[in-house]
Write an enzyme that holds these catalytic residues in place. Structure first.
Site, short mmCIF file in Angstrom:
data_model
loop_
_atom_site.label_atom_id
_atom_site.label_comp_id
_atom_site.label_asym_id
_atom_site.label_seq_id
_atom_site.Cartn_x
_atom_site.Cartn_y
_atom_site.Cartn_z
CB SER A 5 12.03 -3.88 -0.48
OG SER A 5 11.62 -5.17 -0.82
CB THR B 161 10.45 9.01 -9.94
OG1 THR B 161 9.08 8.65 -10.07
CG2 THR B 161 10.65 9.74 -8.62
CG ASN C 239 18.41 8.85 -7.79
OD1 ASN C 239 17.49 8.22 -8.31
ND2 ASN C 239 19.51 9.20 -8.45
N GLY D 121 0.87 -1.19 0.00
CA GLY D 121 0.00 0.00 0.00
C GLY D 121 0.90 1.22 0.00
CG ASN E 27 4.64 0.27 0.25
OD1 ASN E 27 4.55 -0.63 1.07
ND2 ASN E 27 4.22 0.15 -1.00
N GLY F 24 9.13 3.70 -5.96
CA GLY F 24 8.64 5.09 -5.98
C GLY F 24 8.20 5.53 -4.58
CG ASP F 25 5.05 3.57 -2.70
OD1 ASP F 25 4.53 4.54 -3.27
OD2 ASP F 25 4.60 2.41 -2.76
O1 RIB Z 1 3.43 1.45 -4.99
C1 RIB Z 1 3.39 0.08 -4.73
C2 RIB Z 1 2.13 -0.29 -4.03
O2 RIB Z 1 1.05 -0.05 -4.91
C3 RIB Z 1 2.02 -1.74 -3.65
O3 RIB Z 1 2.54 -2.01 -2.37
C4 RIB Z 1 0.53 -2.02 -3.78
O4 RIB Z 1 -0.09 -2.26 -2.56
C5 RIB Z 1 -0.05 -0.82 -4.49
O5 RIB Z 1 -0.74 -0.03 -3.63
#
Ligand code: RIB
Length: 302
Positions: A291, A220, A276, A39, A43, A251-252
């Site tokens: 991760s 990005t 980065n 999510g 994240n 990206g998160d």
């Molecule tokens: O950005 C990655 C996320 O997008 C995943 O963890 C997934 O849950 C979606 O929300």
């Protein structure tokens, strides 16, 4: 030190790995199935917390097995979960993810994330200098209320408008910092942007989104790094040479790292450079939330 407050989605990622992605209508054999926390909101909060910022997560999970697992995972972090709500009216958000050759495809079912509302974002403390972060996996009225509160408190707002969804231009203007990928940039700028586009095209599209000269826009570009507009100047930084295992959550990681660095007093340029590196480490591991890198891992690269 200031805090990072994230209002966003919390999902159980059901991840399958395969040698290649199936074509439409095709079945391929997978290698394994994993149930991993994810999510975009969770994240980003985990990245910010691991990278040293006091972090609060505002969100909603279902009263079900996935919700219980996610709460346990989050409870083992330093994230403040006071404003994590449970609902009996919807299941926990779920993302079905297939990873093959380092690339992923994702289908997200929002479930309880769609229940996040303006009341949820009304109570968490927000002070001058704090960093308020959100994405587009919770309803836009909640994000709007959150950012209006943050602005009133003189906090900095970071919007990661992912996945790209229609919204008013005024909505994007509530972000002091917009962080989005090239596909999302194309969506909001009303044009197609892809890996073949040169920096000048990306910079022009980013400029067309900017509400005023103070708004910072960072695009990005995956393996190509990022392009940022800071105080009108374009800044380009290449990606680090890595072998990507799974880019889910990279990206998160970038967004969470920028927020954590700003909360700790870094300049925006320093924060983007740090992010980065952070994202490149995240992309070398399978899964999203698990991760996210540590301060020491990033220090080893810097
Ligand atoms: O950005 C990655 C996320 O997008 C995943 O963890 C997934 O849950 C979606 O929300």
């Amino acid at each position: 030190m200031n805090s990072v407050v994230v209002a966003g989605s919390i999902n159980m990622d059901v991840v399958t790995t395969a040698d290649r992605h199936p074509k439409i209508g095709e079945t391929v054999a997978g290698r394994k199935v994993l149930f991993l926390p994810g999510g975009k909101g969770a994240n980003q909060a985990i990245a910010a917390s691991r990278l040293g910022a006091p972090t609060t997560l505002i969100g909603c999970i279902g009263r079900d097995a996935f919700g219980g697992d996610l709460r346990s995972f989050l409870a083992a972090t330093k994230i403040d979960l006071t404003f994590l709500r449970e609902t009996a009216d919807a299941g926990t958000g779920t993302a079905i993810i297939t990873v093959a050759g380092g690339d992923n495809v994702i289908v997200v079912v929002p479930g309880a994330n769609a229940d996040v509302n303006a009341d949820d974002v009304a109570a968490p403390p927000l002070a001058a200098g704090d960093i308020a972060v959100s994405q587009f996996e919770i309803p836009q009225p909640a994000i709007k209320a959150f950012f209006e509160r943050a602005r009133a408190a003189h906090a900095t707002t970071i919007l990661n408008p992912a996945p790209a969804l229609p919204c008013d231009r005024e909505f994007l203007n509530l972000a002091d910092i917009l962080i989005l990928n090239e596909t999302e940039l194309g969506f909001f700028a009303g044009t197609n942007i892809g890996p073949a586009d040169d920096p000048a095209t990306i910079i022009a599209a980013a400029r067309s989104l900017r509400s005023d000269s103070d708004q910072i826009i960072c695009v990005t570009l995956g393996a190509r790094g990022f392009i940022a507009l800071t105080r009108g100047e374009a800044h380009i930084e290449p990606g680090r040479a890595i072998t990507a295992v799974d880019t889910t959550g990279a990206g998160d990681c970038f967004v969470g790292a920028v927020a954590a660095q700003l909360a700790q007093g870094s300049s925006i340029r320093e924060a983007l450079h740090y992010a980065n590196v952070a994202a490149s480490i995240c992309a070398q591991r399978l899964g999203a939330a698990p991760s996210m890198p540590s301060v020491d891992e990033i220090a080893a690269y810097l």
